[in-house]
Design an enzyme around this catalytic site. Structure first.
Site, short mmCIF file in Angstrom:
data_model
loop_
_atom_site.label_atom_id
_atom_site.label_comp_id
_atom_site.label_asym_id
_atom_site.label_seq_id
_atom_site.Cartn_x
_atom_site.Cartn_y
_atom_site.Cartn_z
N SER A 1 32.21 11.77 119.23
CA SER A 1 33.57 12.26 118.99
C SER A 1 33.98 11.89 117.57
CB SER A 1 34.53 11.69 120.02
OG SER A 1 34.47 10.30 119.98
N CYS B 1 69.61 32.78 144.45
CA CYS B 1 70.97 32.98 144.94
C CYS B 1 70.94 34.34 145.65
CB CYS B 1 71.96 33.01 143.78
SG CYS B 1 73.57 33.67 144.25
N CYS C 1 77.21 37.75 142.70
CA CYS C 1 77.42 36.44 142.08
C CYS C 1 77.80 36.66 140.62
CB CYS C 1 76.14 35.61 142.18
SG CYS C 1 76.14 34.11 141.18
N GLU D 1 50.11 11.13 124.50
CA GLU D 1 50.58 10.04 125.37
C GLU D 1 49.39 9.19 125.83
OE1 GLU D 1 53.94 8.23 126.71
OE2 GLU D 1 53.77 10.06 125.54
N TYR D 2 48.32 9.88 126.19
CA TYR D 2 47.11 9.17 126.61
C TYR D 2 46.62 8.27 125.48
CZ TYR D 2 42.39 8.31 128.34
OH TYR D 2 41.26 7.70 128.76
N GLU E 1 32.67 25.02 120.80
CA GLU E 1 33.91 24.85 121.55
C GLU E 1 34.22 26.14 122.30
OE1 GLU E 1 34.92 21.79 120.80
OE2 GLU E 1 36.96 21.68 121.60
N LYS F 1 40.22 22.44 113.86
CA LYS F 1 39.79 21.71 115.05
C LYS F 1 40.33 22.48 116.25
CE LYS F 1 40.27 17.09 117.08
NZ LYS F 1 39.78 17.51 118.34
N LYS G 1 34.17 17.31 107.29
CA LYS G 1 32.84 16.71 107.35
C LYS G 1 32.26 16.58 105.95
CE LYS G 1 31.47 18.71 111.76
NZ LYS G 1 30.49 19.61 112.37
S1 IVH Z 1 32.64 18.67 114.80
C1 IVH Z 1 30.20 14.57 115.39
N1 IVH Z 1 34.19 20.72 114.55
O1 IVH Z 1 36.99 17.88 118.55
C2 IVH Z 1 31.41 15.31 115.82
N2 IVH Z 1 34.50 19.30 116.44
O2 IVH Z 1 37.70 14.94 118.28
C3 IVH Z 1 31.19 16.75 115.65
N3 IVH Z 1 36.27 20.02 117.95
O3 IVH Z 1 34.70 16.52 120.73
C4 IVH Z 1 32.41 17.49 116.01
N4 IVH Z 1 36.83 21.83 116.82
O4 IVH Z 1 34.87 19.02 120.84
C5 IVH Z 1 33.88 19.65 115.30
N5 IVH Z 1 35.47 22.61 114.21
C6 IVH Z 1 35.16 21.54 114.95
C7 IVH Z 1 35.83 21.23 116.16
C8 IVH Z 1 35.47 20.09 116.87
C9 IVH Z 1 37.08 21.09 117.89
C10 IVH Z 1 36.33 19.02 119.02
C11 IVH Z 1 35.00 18.58 119.51
C12 IVH Z 1 35.04 17.07 119.50
C13 IVH Z 1 36.46 16.75 119.20
C14 IVH Z 1 36.48 15.56 118.27
#
Ligand code: IVH
Length: 753
Positions: free
Chosen positions: A82, A430, A435, A35-36, A178, A116, A294
């Site tokens: 990010s 209740c 009931c 939503e954000y 994380e 992620k 990546k």
């Molecule tokens: S790599 C240059 N790997 O997702 C960016 N991020 O939307 C490097 N995140 O702020 C991030 N799991 O906190 C990477 N396996 C993962 C991840 C991860 C969660 C988070 C991270 C970042 C956000 C990006």
């Protein structure tokens, strides 16, 4: 048009500022990330199309911040970037194509793909192998210094390499990862909350964030957080050439690296595995909201550079949303077997993560009012895994003034009896034990799988039995006869025979199942199992509960002169009176180990300004109460609130009658005899503290399998305190009272064989 756009921009900015603050500072968001993102995107689009209308303080002008005033700030050595988002295979293909255009012809890109994680980012610095600092992402340049808190997380090495035989640590290494709760740890945390009679945490990510931002790191240490490390932010002496090599290096240093990370030779391979990931998602140990892809070759990733705050060489692939917003069109009210009243949201049907949702939980009226959810609101609904979808909160920006507040009903919608809200409770109840809705729910629960498991006794059968006056409570089930049943409409010979057979089988259910089926507030199979380990039968438990109730009454009698004269209006005195009125939950557990009660009571009751000698009369009744309640209080995993629930339940004449009827009908009331591996620890009582090589529950089972007992607090009866890593105050207590403290291996050595 311009004016309308201007107003919309102002409103969106306003809402986003609010949401930012709630999310990053208060740790209490009321809208979903999705939503954000939707609001943010709308604002970005309006500003791009009308740059002259963009506000100087627009939330699009900065990245989010989780900075809080409680922590010193730590600068990051490089911006904590990010990721841009992709939502399907086509987005990924476009992303690769854009990248290839920036790179030499014939470049072939390899990838590293990993989950992620839905946690919060952390940046940890090691100097000469020693952890010197840990900071949150903050605004990407500056984070909150949460070093002391992060040091309590066991998967974060305090020194690298963890294995001294491995390659030497670089002079400086700044890693990024994380922090989150494993699903099991989050469930365990909620089980503990429940055992203490406290409300459950709803959202693992917010709870992890709250846990990491405790001012007192001992509080963080109590939560079982986990950290996964996935990147190097900066280093002196750790030059890597690929992402894959980086992960191997991090692993060698002793970091927790996401085991599911995969190397893919090209984008086709990545795309082929996407459906697999979506299917595996719920089976992982942690919550994920997508995948991170990546470019493997770091030189190429470097060449691609950064656009805005996102590196081009990485992208977040987001799974289909499990949150959506829709209109709240009505409320239905349910009444459970305990009488608890629960509001459920009726929604305009909405498609979430593959399913159409038209009802969602609102938890309770307190929550509805705290979130200011109104009838007619657009609300955000979340659906994840197998849990019932629930309303996260209203989209306040979508209000038009026609919304109306949602209040608890004045009376039970099923029996008309007045509703009550016990002091300190968030729920309404209740108050009528007869009931019809409560009776129906009680019976449904009683016959269900985890309880007595009576096959063939569905809701319709139960309703027919109640309507025809054959049963009034759960115990009546065991007195049904073929004659009675055959007289009912639709009950033929075969059906009656089957039903009677399954009722007969239910009589020999285990202690745990029978106790669970009684439906004592907060007593599910786990706690019932604990009780079965400590009591030989339900009548024995009942006798203990009744003895406690009798001791409570003696105590109340003795304490009456103290309570009657006191000033209930003063908050400190009010708290004290609450303790005196609930001695089983509030006093007995505190004084289990007290050698001498009188100085402790004097200190406790000082605010009442008593005359000398006033305390003496309550001392003996309290000692008696402690003695009779000790067998319950000493059970590890059984909190004081549950003890009080047990006592209240068994003190109820209706419940006593039900149990007596069941016993007369030969329903099993006995706990199973345990088959012991040895009797080597017979007669010995152990208290476990700190982290062991295996979960503490396993050590407990081991002790019990060899005839020993495990309790939660150190007393004169404790034979040994077994201390693991970072033990608690129990060790001090043991040393003070002369109880020997041993290690896990010393414990194992006590066991024969
Ligand atoms: S790599 C240059 N790997 O997702 C960016 N991020 O939307 C490097 N995140 O702020 C991030 N799991 O906190 C990477 N396996 C993962 C991840 C991860 C969660 C988070 C991270 C970042 C956000 C990006």
């Amino acid at each position: 048009m311009d004016q309308q756009t201007q107003a919309r921009i102002a409103s969106l900015s306003d809402q986003l500022h609010q949401h930012n603050y709630r999310y990053h500072v208060l740790n209490d968001p009321i809208v979903s990330d999705a939503e954000y993102d939707r609001l943010f995107r709308e604002l970005t689009e309006l500003e791009t199309a009308n740059p002259q209308l963009a506000l100087a303080d627009s939330p699009t002008q900065r990245v989010g911040s989780d900075l809080s005033l409680d922590f010193p700030k730590a600068p990051h050595p490089a911006p904590i970037l990010s990721l841009a988002n992709a939502f399907d295979a086509a987005d990924l293909a476009n992303w690769e194509e854009r990248n290839l255009r920036l790179l030499p012809a014939d470049t072939e890109l390899a990838y590293v793909l990993q989950p992620k994680l839905d946690g919060l980012a952390i940046v940890i610095t090691y100097e000469n192998g020693v952890l010197v600092r840990a900071a949150t992402r903050g605004n990407g340049e500056l984070g909150d210094d949460v070093t002391a808190n992060v040091k309590t997380i066991r998967s974060v090495p305090l020194r690298i390499p963890v294995d001294r035989a491995a390659a030497a640590a670089p002079a400086r290494l700044v890693v990024r990862g994380e922090i989150l709760f494993h699903k099991e740890s989050f469930l365990e945390l909620n089980r503990e909350q429940e055992a203490q009679g406290l409300p459950a945490y709803v959202n693992a990510r917010n709870t992890a964030s709250g846990s990491l931002k405790q001012k007192d790191s001992r509080e963080t240490a109590k939560r079982k957080l986990t950290a996964y490390i996935y990147a190097i932010v900066d280093s002196d002496g750790a030059e890597m050439s690929s992402e894959w090599e980086t992960l191997q290096f991090l692993r060698v240093m002793g970091f927790n690296v996401i085991p599911e990370a995969r190397h893919c030779a090209g984008l086709d391979e990545v795309i082929q595995t996407l459906p697999d990931w979506e299917a595996r998602r719920n089976a992982l140990d942690f919550e994920i909201d997508g995948l991170v892809l990546k470019v493997d070759q770091l030189a190429l990733a470097d060449e691609l550079g950064v656009v805005g705050k996102d590196p081009r060489g990485a992208v977040a692939y987001k799974f289909p949303a499990e949150e959506a917003s829709t209109k709240l069109v009505g409320i239905t009210i349910g009444v459970g077997r305990t009488g608890k009243v629960t509001p459920t949201a009726q929604l305009e049907p909405v498609f979430i993560g593959g399913v159409t949702v038209s009802n969602a939980s609102l938890h309770n009226y307190e929550q509805v009012s705290a979130l200011d959810i109104r009838l007619g609101d657009r609300v955000v609904v979340k659906r994840s895994g197998d849990v019932i979808p629930y309303v996260i909160g209203p989209v306040t920006g979508a209000r038009d003034g026609s919304e109306s507040p949602i209040l608890p009903p004045a009376a039970c919608p099923f029996c008309g009896r007045e509703l009550i809200q016990p002091a300190g409770a968030v729920d309404w109840f209740c108050s009528n034990p007869k009931c019809p809705e409560r009776v129906m729910r009680t019976l449904e629960f009683f016959v269900s799988r985890g309880a007595m498991d009576i096959e063939g006794m569905g809701p319709q059968t139960i309703a027919a039995l109640i309507d025809n006056g054959l049963i009034e409570d759960e115990a009546d089930i065991f007195n049904l006869s073929a004659e009675n049943l055959l007289a009912l409409e639709g009950f033929a010979d075969k059906k009656v025979e089957n039903l009677l057979q399954s009722i007969e089988r239910a009589k020999s259910r285990s202690f745990t199942q029978v106790l669970t089926s009684l439906g004592i507030d907060g007593i599910g199979a786990t706690v019932a199992g604990l009780l079965g380990d400590n009591f030989a039968s339900i009548p024995e438990l009942l006798a203990t509960a009744q003895a406690i109730r009798a001791a409570e009454e003696d105590f109340a009698e003795a304490a009456r002169p103290l309570v009657d004269g006191a000033d209930d209006g003063d908050p400190d005195i009010g708290k004290l009176l609450h303790r005196l009125r609930h001695p089983t939950a509030e006093l007995a557990p505190r004084y289990l180990d007290a050698a001498d009660l009188s100085p402790r009571l004097e200190r406790l009751l000082r605010p009442l300004r008593l005359a000398p000698g006033d305390i003496a009369p309550i001392q003996a009744p309290l000692s008696a109460l402690i003695a009779v309640s000790r067998p319950l209080h000493e059970i590890e995993g059984l909190g004081p609130i549950l003890v009080e629930n047990i006592v209240n339940f068994f003190a109820d004449p209706h419940q006593q009658a039900v149990i007596a009827k069941m016993e007369a009908a030969a329903v099993n009331m006995r706990a199973e005899e345990k088959v012991l591996a040895s009797a080597g620890l017979a007669g010995q009582t152990f208290v476990l503290t700190g982290t062991m090589s295996v979960p503490r529950g396993e050590i407990k089972s081991l002790v019990e399998a060899n005839g020993g007992k495990v309790t939660g607090s150190v007393s004169k009866k404790t034979s040994y305190v077994v201390a693991g890593d970072s033990p608690g105050s129990k060790v001090e207590k043991a040393l003070k009272s002369g109880v020997p403290v041993i290690s896990e291996s010393e414990l194992r050595a006590l066991i024969p064989g």
